[in-house]
Write an enzyme that holds these catalytic residues in place. Sequence first.
Site, PDB file in Angstrom:
ATOM      1  N   ASP A  27       1.978   4.734  -1.523  1.00 25.41           N
ATOM      2  CA  ASP A  27       1.440   3.428  -1.128  1.00 25.41           C
ATOM      3  C   ASP A  27      -0.075   3.543  -1.036  1.00 25.41           C
ATOM      4  O   ASP A  27      -0.603   4.583  -0.626  1.00 25.41           O
ATOM      5  CB  ASP A  27       1.994   2.952   0.212  1.00 25.41           C
ATOM      6  CG  ASP A  27       1.597   1.505   0.498  1.00 25.41           C
ATOM      7  OD1 ASP A  27       2.165   0.608  -0.152  1.00 25.41           O
ATOM      8  OD2 ASP A  27       0.714   1.278   1.347  1.00 25.41           O
ATOM      9  N   GLU A  29      -3.841   1.350   0.022  1.00 23.55           N
ATOM     10  CA  GLU A  29      -4.551   0.196   0.569  1.00 23.55           C
ATOM     11  C   GLU A  29      -5.891   0.132  -0.148  1.00 23.55           C
ATOM     12  O   GLU A  29      -6.536   1.168  -0.368  1.00 23.55           O
ATOM     13  CB  GLU A  29      -4.736   0.317   2.083  1.00 23.55           C
ATOM     14  CG  GLU A  29      -3.431   0.280   2.871  1.00 23.55           C
ATOM     15  CD  GLU A  29      -2.644  -1.008   2.713  1.00 23.55           C
ATOM     16  OE1 GLU A  29      -3.281  -2.066   2.518  1.00 23.55           O
ATOM     17  OE2 GLU A  29      -1.401  -0.960   2.778  1.00 23.55           O
ATOM     18  N   HIS A 185       0.849  -2.482   6.388  1.00 20.06           N
ATOM     19  CA  HIS A 185      -0.434  -2.399   5.687  1.00 20.06           C
ATOM     20  C   HIS A 185      -1.250  -1.176   6.094  1.00 20.06           C
ATOM     21  O   HIS A 185      -2.431  -1.085   5.791  1.00 20.06           O
ATOM     22  CB  HIS A 185      -1.248  -3.685   5.835  1.00 20.06           C
ATOM     23  CG  HIS A 185      -0.466  -4.906   5.452  1.00 20.06           C
ATOM     24  ND1 HIS A 185       0.109  -5.052   4.195  1.00 20.06           N
ATOM     25  CD2 HIS A 185      -0.117  -6.004   6.157  1.00 20.06           C
ATOM     26  CE1 HIS A 185       0.758  -6.207   4.158  1.00 20.06           C
ATOM     27  NE2 HIS A 185       0.641  -6.792   5.323  1.00 20.06           N
ATOM     28  N   ASP A 190       3.730   2.240   5.553  1.00 18.74           N
ATOM     29  CA  ASP A 190       4.460   1.585   4.464  1.00 18.74           C
ATOM     30  C   ASP A 190       5.128   2.608   3.547  1.00 18.74           C
ATOM     31  O   ASP A 190       6.232   2.370   3.039  1.00 18.74           O
ATOM     32  CB  ASP A 190       3.524   0.691   3.653  1.00 18.74           C
ATOM     33  CG  ASP A 190       3.156  -0.593   4.386  1.00 18.74           C
ATOM     34  OD1 ASP A 190       3.677  -0.811   5.501  1.00 18.74           O
ATOM     35  OD2 ASP A 190       2.346  -1.374   3.856  1.00 18.74           O
TER      36      ASP A 190
END
Length: 220
Positions: A27, A29, A185, A190
Amino acid sequence: MTEIQAEATNTHLLKHRFRGYFPVIIDVETAGFNAKTDALLELAAITVKMNEDGLLVPDQTCHFHIEPFAGANINPESLQFNGIDIHNPLRGAVSETVAITELFKMVRKAQKAADCQRSIIVAHNAAFDQSFLMAAAERTGVKRNPFHPFGMFDTATLSGFMFGQTVLVKACQAAQIAFDGKQAHSALYDTERTAELFCYMVNHLKHLGGFPHQQANEKK
């Protein structure tokens, strides 16, 4: 049956579950949606393994806060959405080169230990995460990328097929996996939930008799 034949039919071995591919849950960001121009700000990855019962479980984790690359675009709306303060010294951010190097090192070692041929990205809406990871790998020039260049397992698609849900929190709820919306987030949080979800779906299919697959005439 010979020892070689027995190993070839042993579905408790990870290398036989996904045709030699080694799944790695990812994951990211970011500071926008364009992998070429927008900053990669956080990256987490979790490898998986088969336990002694032949069930897929999360294994090793790596996690990095990342410094924006030189000239990177920073979209304020994206920072507001993911809550990242890129100027906070407590982030402990590292360069893209450090993050990608350490990620590839962990993945290659785990892939080799599992006797798999290539790693494959698993992510929720995987095309997004894959695009940022591959763009960072290209920018940094880190060699020996273990990941398939375009293949991926998308848990949004898989959970839509299995549960009729494509949003991560809804899919986790359908699988009875606890999900704290306040921690969403965060790349690490996540990734942990996505890893649980992916393992649940793989194991649930096995419990239902869907793997290893048998043709109808083979069951007679």
